[in-house]
Enzyme design. Sequence first.
Site, PDB file in Angstrom:
ATOM      1  N   LYS A  33       0.711  -1.190   0.262  1.00  0.00           N
ATOM      2  CA  LYS A  33      -0.131   0.046  -0.003  1.00  0.00           C
ATOM      3  C   LYS A  33       0.878   1.293  -0.097  1.00  0.00           C
ATOM      4  O   LYS A  33       1.532   1.542   0.988  1.00  0.00           O
ATOM      5  CB  LYS A  33      -0.913   0.074   1.259  1.00  0.00           C
ATOM      6  N   GLU A  85      11.503   1.789   8.958  1.00  0.00           N
ATOM      7  CA  GLU A  85      12.481   2.868   8.658  1.00  0.00           C
ATOM      8  C   GLU A  85      11.882   4.260   8.920  1.00  0.00           C
ATOM      9  O   GLU A  85      10.801   4.558   8.288  1.00  0.00           O
ATOM     10  CB  GLU A  85      12.728   2.876   7.072  1.00  0.00           C
ATOM     11  N   CYS A 145      14.207  11.719   5.088  1.00  0.00           N
ATOM     12  CA  CYS A 145      14.041  11.574   6.746  1.00  0.00           C
ATOM     13  C   CYS A 145      15.518  11.645   7.044  1.00  0.00           C
ATOM     14  O   CYS A 145      15.977  11.544   8.050  1.00  0.00           O
ATOM     15  CB  CYS A 145      13.574  10.213   6.748  1.00  0.00           C
ATOM     16  N   GLU A 202      11.156  16.880  13.422  1.00  0.00           N
ATOM     17  CA  GLU A 202      11.778  17.097  12.020  1.00  0.00           C
ATOM     18  C   GLU A 202      10.773  18.030  11.510  1.00  0.00           C
ATOM     19  O   GLU A 202       9.399  17.829  11.359  1.00  0.00           O
ATOM     20  CB  GLU A 202      11.129  15.757  11.108  1.00  0.00           C
TER      21      GLU A 202
HETATM   22  P1  ADP Z   1       3.881  10.745   6.656  1.00  0.00           P
HETATM   23  O1  ADP Z   1       3.960  11.376   8.046  1.00  0.00           O
HETATM   24  O2  ADP Z   1       5.507  10.758   5.944  1.00  0.00           O
HETATM   25  O3  ADP Z   1       2.773  10.881   5.690  1.00  0.00           O
HETATM   26  P2  ADP Z   1       2.941   8.309   7.768  1.00  0.00           P
HETATM   27  O4  ADP Z   1       3.827   7.701   8.938  1.00  0.00           O
HETATM   28  O5  ADP Z   1       1.899   9.033   8.410  1.00  0.00           O
HETATM   29  O6  ADP Z   1       4.205   9.311   7.399  1.00  0.00           O
HETATM   30  O7  ADP Z   1       2.628   7.601   6.585  1.00  0.00           O
HETATM   31  C1  ADP Z   1       3.383   6.596   5.953  1.00  0.00           C
HETATM   32  C2  ADP Z   1       2.659   5.468   5.421  1.00  0.00           C
HETATM   33  O8  ADP Z   1       1.851   4.802   6.415  1.00  0.00           O
HETATM   34  C3  ADP Z   1       1.652   5.684   4.351  1.00  0.00           C
HETATM   35  O9  ADP Z   1       1.239   4.820   3.425  1.00  0.00           O
HETATM   36  C4  ADP Z   1       0.362   5.943   5.421  1.00  0.00           C
HETATM   37  O10 ADP Z   1      -0.808   5.894   4.388  1.00  0.00           O
HETATM   38  C5  ADP Z   1       0.354   4.702   6.246  1.00  0.00           C
HETATM   39  N1  ADP Z   1      -0.227   5.068   7.365  1.00  0.00           N
HETATM   40  C6  ADP Z   1      -0.428   6.050   8.092  1.00  0.00           C
HETATM   41  N2  ADP Z   1      -0.912   5.368   9.269  1.00  0.00           N
HETATM   42  C7  ADP Z   1      -1.464   4.461   9.387  1.00  0.00           C
HETATM   43  C8  ADP Z   1      -2.072   3.670  10.282  1.00  0.00           C
HETATM   44  N3  ADP Z   1      -2.657   3.864  11.336  1.00  0.00           N
HETATM   45  N4  ADP Z   1      -2.220   1.930   9.652  1.00  0.00           N
HETATM   46  C9  ADP Z   1      -1.757   1.982   8.641  1.00  0.00           C
HETATM   47  N5  ADP Z   1      -1.137   2.717   7.664  1.00  0.00           N
HETATM   48  C10 ADP Z   1      -0.892   3.873   7.926  1.00  0.00           C
END
Ligand code: ADP
Length: 490
Positions: A182, A260, A294, A392
């Site tokens: 995903k 990561e 990052c 960050e």
């Molecule tokens: P960023 O702050 O860079 O958007 P995130 O950690 O929020 O980083 O998102 C990174 C990935 O994790 C994306 O693909 C996002 O859709 C997914 N994601 C964010 N929150 C969740 C969650 N609670 N469960 C599953 N996937 C998530």
Amino acid sequence: MTRQFELKELIRSDNFIDGQWCAAADGARFAVSDPATGTVITQVADSSPADARAATDAAARAAPAWRNLLPKERATILHKWNALIVANQDALGALISLEQGKPLAEGRGEVAYGASYVAWFADEATRIYGDIIPQQQRGKRMTAAKEPVGIVAAITPWNFPLAMIARKIAPALAAGCTVVAKPAEDTPLTASALVLLAHEAGVPAGVLNLITASRDHAVATVADWLEDSRVRKITFTGSTPVGKYLARESAGTLKKLSLELGGNAPFIVFDDADLDAAVTGLLASKFRNGGQTCVCPNRVYVQAGVYDKFADMLSRRVAELKVAPATDPDAQIGPMINIRALDKIARHVDDALAHGARVLAGGKRLPELGPNYYAPTVLADANHEMLLCGEETFGPVVPLFRFDDEPEAIEAANNTPFGLASYFYSQDLRRIDRVSRALEAGIVGINEGALSSEAAPFGGVKESGYGREGSKYGLDDYLSIKYLCQGNLA
Ligand code: ADP
């Protein structure tokens, strides 16, 4: 002949499950837009748990045949995939720039960078060695063999829409795992294009499945993988809170994890540094992707004796950076990914000013270009009270902290829960040895700002996560060791 695609042929709006493009089971869609203008590019599938389940079903069906291919047969397919990515560098680079906003040259660079992982792991597929353990007892033979870990779920961020997913899928496929993936909701199109090329390269149906989901749908959709005992591994790049959530929520089925996560990289300039090299290295590492990486320096520590000179040299160069949409061939900094990102940058800068920082360059939004642009910024007199010291910023902001001696710099650099990248500039060999050992980070740049390579282990310590991507270590995360003990031999 390696097929070349037009950009519009690469733009897909559906999920890819079991070798077929298909809408979400309930038909839901969400919009993907160009961060430079806000224009909607297309509406993609907004998946639900039913789609996640269908992807896992397909990955489970495809697993036995894929793991039983000869490693060199998997390598041949991965090499074809690499050749297709390279042949479509222009279109893929344009697609990255379109949905993510980075300048075209950087978009093309990301394609080459992502492809390099595919080529690397294609070769590594043929070098998965085990061990014959020196004999301990007569009549007994002990062997350690490596096997694919099983179905891998890959969840990726938006800042490198091609490289981040390529460097997860390639080692998984090389190891003999099947994949459900995903991509981030802001940038799902590049991932879909990559999957299209993988299919074209001969990756069999069900071996690589991709579903897209909006942020609202992502939680429940991914939760289906977390709870499914057939999914044996999660590989994730993203924020630390989400990484911790995934670790917690997948504990019920005790999956293998590679995380990561966020960084808060220090960049230290000692009095004895080559200042020209330090400025060039800082520009390269800080402003790549507009500071949305990052590993980019978040806190720049400059020793008192060179502070003013370095600040002056740096701010002159930063003021010359060209901010423009990706479509402008001279662009060096594009729009930030979305308005939330811009608001965070502005909040950090405002807070720094309220705590005594001085603006040496930038320090403002650029509404004349569009809603998501922020001027490359240098702030002097940064201190540890400021928000940007602990979090960050993920944008084009360089805060300059002053320090007096080496122990003070190391203590400040390590004073963070994160430990991904770190950088320092010095020409003193003994200091280089001391500081390299003292920095708490998975990656250390010594008189160098560009660290990433498919041949090097990328990953963090502390709350920046665990696991390594790339290098000879990168396959380990997708393999498990089976110990074979054969007795009664003589
Ligand atoms: P960023 O702050 O860079 O958007 P995130 O950690 O929020 O980083 O998102 C990174 C990935 O994790 C994306 O693909 C996002 O859709 C997914 N994601 C964010 N929150 C969740 C969650 N609670 N469960 C599953 N996937 C998530």
